[in-house]
Design an enzyme around this catalytic site. Structure first.
Site: not given
Ligand SMILES: NC(=O)c1ccc[n+]([C@@H]2O[C@H](COP(=O)([O-])OP(=O)(O)OC[C@H]3O[C@@H](n4cnc5c(N)ncnc54)[C@H](O)[C@@H]3O)[C@@H](O)[C@H]2O)c1
Length: 557
Positions: A121, A142, A154, A192
């Protein structure tokens, strides 16, 4: 020749990853879904089946289609399983070191032609890409939360990304039924960058007890027209993810203090209050992963309609002769109050001698309002609540023009008065409990949702909304994205009913500028300084839709 994407990998099956798997699998693409451990894989699988089961229960997905969707997903622990996919989308936690490590590993494991994408993000896609030996095949893809629902993607192109890679990813987004907006690699991209300053500001309001969580969220839904309140949205995003995004945006985005995470966010993360995913964040949820809010110790008690010290109000005086005053007369009379309207200057104020509540809607000028309140003090009965509908002036200045500041409140109706359901009740440091209770009871009789807040520039709604609009103007001015792309991003990525430039043209650029100036004067933070482009457009008379031209030309339509 364009690439075929028949099989893709998704790394990390948390809030975003599980949704991204669903998007691909729903569109007939085989997915290798990868997690870090068996336990995390089980949680990821449960995220996906939970979401698809809900879609079936709501009649949005046939059972057979759900089964076919799930059959396309191969759940695996470890990145080695990604050796033969055409594209990988990484969705692990928002930490640069972790993402760089994973990309270096993906580079080793994946076929040389495979495209490697990050769902980051806020981190630099360029910095992630140079951890591989193929930065020309690295892009940002994204997705927005929830990925199966939000239409926007995006597509982030770095200075190294090859043009054919971008074109193929854009075509893939279209195949997934998404609208792709392709942009350069800048902290927070479009959506964002405009969202997180606003979310952080809402947390600061909550942290300083300026308004309650329910009131902040209700204000932005009902007064700002947004699909969710900011604190409920943070619970959906995840406080840990939000913290990392804010922290990165602060460091990468020019150290704008509005992105420096409010200390409460860090405290909540440390305490395990991550939002929906842990079952508790700003609100408490039925169980981890649930969207159902359950009452907790902060949930407001139901109030008796006119109890708790509210004074009886039968007769209401409306002062003013403009559109707001006319709207107030309509609304109060419609709710059964006896209404007396007085146009000051043209008529004496004596007609207000018998009213129980005065609501003033004269010119938005502190001198005019102070003079009026001083006169009301001489005319009205003791115990009458004196309310101002000001949207930008300090209520305490108006209150101190009377000898009864405990009876003075702000009643800010989100305009146009008859149409919008929200009233902000503004309590100054001198406002008494009875006056606040009376204002609440009156709003209840009007069938309005009232939120109570302190006496600060912009109250809740304008203080949160106008800086976001101002940021959109700054982004346009910086040449990062177009008016259409920015409007699209907020509508399709965040579910906003209107984009920032549509809203600016509707509200009036002069109104937006005046509000932004008031905020800047009060907060003195350079991040709130009005965008020079906004000032120039106002000076040029391009005030928005009514003037025929604002950010868009309205004369042709
Ligand atoms: N939460 C949101 O609203 C949102 C929206 C758009 C983008 N994002 C982006 O998406 C990405 C993930 O965010 P999220 O909110 O889903 O996080 P989250 O914490 O909900 O999920 C992350 C997942 O990654 C896994 N993980 C950690 N290390 C790992 C590895 N080495 N190999 C495989 N899996 C691994 C974890 O077990 C977890 O299930 C981030 O870059 C975030 O910025 C988040």
């Amino acid at each position: 020749m364009a690439r075929e994407f028949t099989s893709v990998g998704v790394v990390g099956l948390g809030t975003m990853g599980a949704g991204i798997v669903e998007v691909f699998a729903r569109n007939g693409i085989d997915v290798v879904a990868v997690e870090v451990s068996e336990a995390a894989l089980d949680r990821g699988r449960a995220n996906l089946t939970g979401s698809t089961d809900r879609a079936v229960a709501r009649g949005k997905l046939a059972e057979a289609d759900r089964d076919a969707l799930l059959a396309r997903v191969d759940f695996q622990v470890g990145l080695d399983a990604l050796h033969s996919v055409d594209l990988v989308v990484e969705a692990v936690p928002e930490r640069l070191d972790l993402k760089r490590r994973i990309f270096a590993e993906l580079d080793r494991v994946c076929r040389p032609e495979a495209i490697l994408a990050t769902n980051t993000s806020s981190l630099s896609v360029t910095e992630v890409s140079v951890a591989t030996g193929r930065p020309q095949q690295v892009v940002g893809i994204h997705f927005f939360n929830p990925a199966p629902v939000m239409k926007l993607v995006e597509v982030v192109r770095t200075v190294v990304t090859a043009a054919d890679v971008v074109a193929d990813v854009e075509a893939l987004c279209a195949r997934l039924g998404k609208v792709g907006v392709t942009i350069g690699d800048r902290a927070g991209f479009i959506a964002n960058a405009l969202l997180f300053g606003y979310l952080n500001h809402a947390v600061a309001m909550f942290e300083s007890r300026y308004a309650s969580r329910e009131d902040i969220d209700a204000a932005m839904k009902l007064g700002g027209g947004l699909p969710m309140g900011p604190l409920a949205l943070l619970d959906l995003i995840g406080l840990d993810t939000a913290y990392e995004i804010l922290d990165t945006m602060y460091r990468r985005g020019g150290r704008d203090r509005r992105h420096a995470p409010v200390p409460l966010v860090r405290q909540m993360v440390t305490a395990g209050l991550l939002g929906r995913k842990s079952g508790r964040g700003f609100y408490t949820y039925e169980k981890p992963g649930s969207s159902k809010v359950v009452p907790d110790e902060s949930t407001p008690q139901e109030r008796p309609a006119a109890g708790d010290g509210a004074r009886r109000v039968a007769r209401v005086g409306v002062v003013g002769s403009g559109a707001t005053a006319a709207g107030l007369v309509e609304v109060f009379a419609g709710a059964g109050f006896d209404v007396v309207q007085v146009a000051p200057g043209a008529e004496p104020l004596d007609g207000l001698a018998e009213v129980d509540l005065v609501v003033e809607a004269v010119a938005e000028d502190l001198g005019v309002k102070k003079e009026l309140f001083a006169s009301l003090d001489g005319v009205c009965k003791p115990g009458v609540v004196l309310a101002t509908t000001t949207s930008s002036l300090p209520v305490i200045d108006i209150a101190m023009a009377t000898g009864r500041p405990a009876d003075v409140v702000g009643l800010h109706f989100s305009g146009p008065v008859p149409a919008r359901p929200l009233v902000e009740i503004v309590r100054t440091i001198r406002t008494g409990e009875e006056a606040t209770a009376t204002a609440r009871a009156v709003c209840a009789t009007l069938g309005r949702t009232a939120v109570v807040c302190g006496d600060r520039a912009g109250f809740v709604v304008d203080a949160l909304l106008f800086p976001y609009l101002n940021d959109a103007v700054k982004m346009l001015e910086a040449g990062y994205a177009t008016v259409d792309d920015i409007d699209h991003a907020m509508k399709l990525g965040c579910g906003y009913p209107t984009g920032p430039f549509e809203l600016l043209d509707a509200v009036g650029l002069d109104v937006a500028l005046a509000s932004q100036r008031a905020l800047y004067r009060e907060l003195r933070d350079p991040g709130f300084a009005p965008a020079p482009l906004l000032e120039h457009l106002v000076t040029a008379g391009y005030l928005g839709r009514e003037a025929g031209r604002g950010f868009r030309d309205h004369t042709a339509h």
